[in-house]
Scaffold this motif. Structure first.
Motif, PDB file in Angstrom:
ATOM      1  N   LYS A  62       0.464  -1.703  -0.430  1.00 56.82           N
ATOM      2  CA  LYS A  62       0.214   0.202   0.014  1.00 56.82           C
ATOM      3  C   LYS A  62       1.058   1.476   0.215  1.00 56.82           C
ATOM      4  O   LYS A  62       1.854   1.281  -0.167  1.00 56.82           O
ATOM      5  CB  LYS A  62      -1.148  -0.484   1.151  1.00 56.82           C
ATOM      6  N   GLY A  63       0.879   2.147  -0.682  1.00 58.33           N
ATOM      7  CA  GLY A  63       0.745   3.510  -0.142  1.00 58.33           C
ATOM      8  C   GLY A  63      -0.150   4.627   0.857  1.00 58.33           C
ATOM      9  O   GLY A  63      -1.961   3.872   0.320  1.00 58.33           O
ATOM     10  N   ILE A  64       0.318   5.411   1.312  1.00 56.44           N
ATOM     11  CA  ILE A  64      -0.837   5.616   2.526  1.00 56.44           C
ATOM     12  C   ILE A  64      -0.493   6.940   2.489  1.00 56.44           C
ATOM     13  O   ILE A  64       0.483   7.985   2.483  1.00 56.44           O
ATOM     14  CB  ILE A  64       0.132   5.930   3.762  1.00 56.44           C
ATOM     15  N   GLY A  65      -1.036   8.018   2.652  1.00 59.04           N
ATOM     16  CA  GLY A  65      -1.452   9.336   2.427  1.00 59.04           C
ATOM     17  C   GLY A  65      -2.615  10.247   3.644  1.00 59.04           C
ATOM     18  O   GLY A  65      -3.207   9.465   3.578  1.00 59.04           O
ATOM     19  N   ILE A  66      -2.259  11.595   3.825  1.00 56.44           N
ATOM     20  CA  ILE A  66      -3.107  12.155   4.453  1.00 56.44           C
ATOM     21  C   ILE A  66      -4.547  12.585   3.284  1.00 56.44           C
ATOM     22  O   ILE A  66      -5.849  12.574   3.675  1.00 56.44           O
ATOM     23  CB  ILE A  66      -3.048  13.867   5.184  1.00 56.44           C
ATOM     24  N   ASP A  67      -4.413  12.098   2.121  1.00 57.19           N
ATOM     25  CA  ASP A  67      -6.463  12.311   1.090  1.00 57.19           C
ATOM     26  C   ASP A  67      -5.646  11.539   0.399  1.00 57.19           C
ATOM     27  O   ASP A  67      -5.051  11.175  -0.063  1.00 57.19           O
ATOM     28  CB  ASP A  67      -6.272  13.833   1.066  1.00 57.19           C
ATOM     29  N   ALA A  68      -6.282  11.219  -0.200  1.00 55.08           N
ATOM     30  CA  ALA A  68      -6.957   9.730  -1.076  1.00 55.08           C
ATOM     31  C   ALA A  68      -5.626  10.382  -2.240  1.00 55.08           C
ATOM     32  O   ALA A  68      -5.242   9.115  -3.708  1.00 55.08           O
ATOM     33  CB  ALA A  68      -7.714   9.544  -2.091  1.00 55.08           C
ATOM     34  N   VAL A  69      -4.947  11.547  -2.771  1.00 56.56           N
ATOM     35  CA  VAL A  69      -4.046  11.557  -3.780  1.00 56.56           C
ATOM     36  C   VAL A  69      -2.964  11.717  -3.419  1.00 56.56           C
ATOM     37  O   VAL A  69      -2.552  10.548  -3.959  1.00 56.56           O
ATOM     38  CB  VAL A  69      -4.522  13.134  -4.020  1.00 56.56           C
ATOM     39  N   GLN A  70      -2.831  11.486  -2.417  1.00 57.72           N
ATOM     40  CA  GLN A  70      -1.234  11.456  -1.688  1.00 57.72           C
ATOM     41  C   GLN A  70      -0.859   9.609  -1.359  1.00 57.72           C
ATOM     42  O   GLN A  70       0.098   9.167  -2.008  1.00 57.72           O
ATOM     43  CB  GLN A  70      -0.973  12.039  -0.597  1.00 57.72           C
ATOM     44  N   ALA A  71      -2.410   9.448  -1.150  1.00 63.19           N
ATOM     45  CA  ALA A  71      -2.435   7.552  -0.979  1.00 63.19           C
ATOM     46  C   ALA A  71      -1.928   7.085  -2.652  1.00 63.19           C
ATOM     47  O   ALA A  71      -1.593   5.870  -2.802  1.00 63.19           O
ATOM     48  CB  ALA A  71      -3.087   7.092  -0.689  1.00 63.19           C
ATOM     49  N   LEU A  72      -2.332   7.979  -3.643  1.00 64.04           N
ATOM     50  CA  LEU A  72      -2.410   6.553  -4.583  1.00 64.04           C
ATOM     51  C   LEU A  72      -0.757   7.499  -5.181  1.00 64.04           C
ATOM     52  O   LEU A  72      -0.617   6.349  -5.890  1.00 64.04           O
ATOM     53  CB  LEU A  72      -3.598   7.952  -5.779  1.00 64.04           C
ATOM     54  N   CYS A  73      -0.479   8.604  -5.250  1.00 62.07           N
ATOM     55  CA  CYS A  73       1.203   8.618  -5.839  1.00 62.07           C
ATOM     56  C   CYS A  73       1.880   8.172  -4.881  1.00 62.07           C
ATOM     57  O   CYS A  73       2.503   7.560  -5.492  1.00 62.07           O
ATOM     58  CB  CYS A  73       1.172   9.917  -5.113  1.00 62.07           C
ATOM     59  N   MET A  74       2.096   7.793  -3.617  1.00 64.71           N
ATOM     60  CA  MET A  74       2.468   6.941  -2.975  1.00 64.71           C
ATOM     61  C   MET A  74       2.670   5.451  -3.385  1.00 64.71           C
ATOM     62  O   MET A  74       3.444   4.465  -3.636  1.00 64.71           O
ATOM     63  CB  MET A  74       2.275   6.811  -1.252  1.00 64.71           C
TER      64      MET A  74
END
Length: 130
Positions: A62-74
């Motif tokens: 997984k990628g983890i982020g503070i929002d959906a876009v950051q999680a997708l980028c990660m």
């Protein structure tokens, strides 16, 4: 959504994007990216699952982020790192038909990994030109 169950599944279900890479002598390697989702109702952390099938352990990561876009980028950065630093890539066995060069997999590379990936790409390109 039961996040603990999803993290243990063997196959990423309902991917929102996929890419097939040529894996010389073995067919294809596939990258599947899932839809980002909030971990809980607070919406303070999002996860985005991805899976690489055809090399490695094939487990869902997984990628983890503070929002959906950051999680997708990660997730995309992580998948990119997994592939560019894989033995198969370093041995010149992975390729993408849409690449700008023979060593380009067409995936984003984070700023922190850019120089390392450039060096590996150069080595792969040099080995394929021999």
């Amino acid at each position: 959504m039961d996040v603990s169950r999803i993290a243990r599944d063997e196959v990423l279900e309902n991917p929102i994007a996929m890419r097939a890479l040529d894996l010389y002598d073995k067919g294809k390697t596939t990258i599947a990216i899932g839809a980002p989702f909030p971990v809980d109702k607070s919406n303070e952390e999002f996860w985005c699952h991805y899976q690489i099938v055809g090399i490695g352990k094939e487990r869902i990561k997984k990628g983890i982020g503070i929002d959906a876009v950051q999680a997708l980028c990660m997730a995309l950065y992580n998948a990119s790192n997994d592939l560019y630093f894989s033995d198969e890539y370093r041995e010149g066995k992975l390729a993408w038909e849409g690449g700008m060069t023979i060593a380009d997999l067409g995936l984003p590379v984070s700023d922190g990994m850019l120089e390392d990936v450039r060096e590996i790409k150069s080595q792969v390109e040099a080995s394929k030109q021999q």
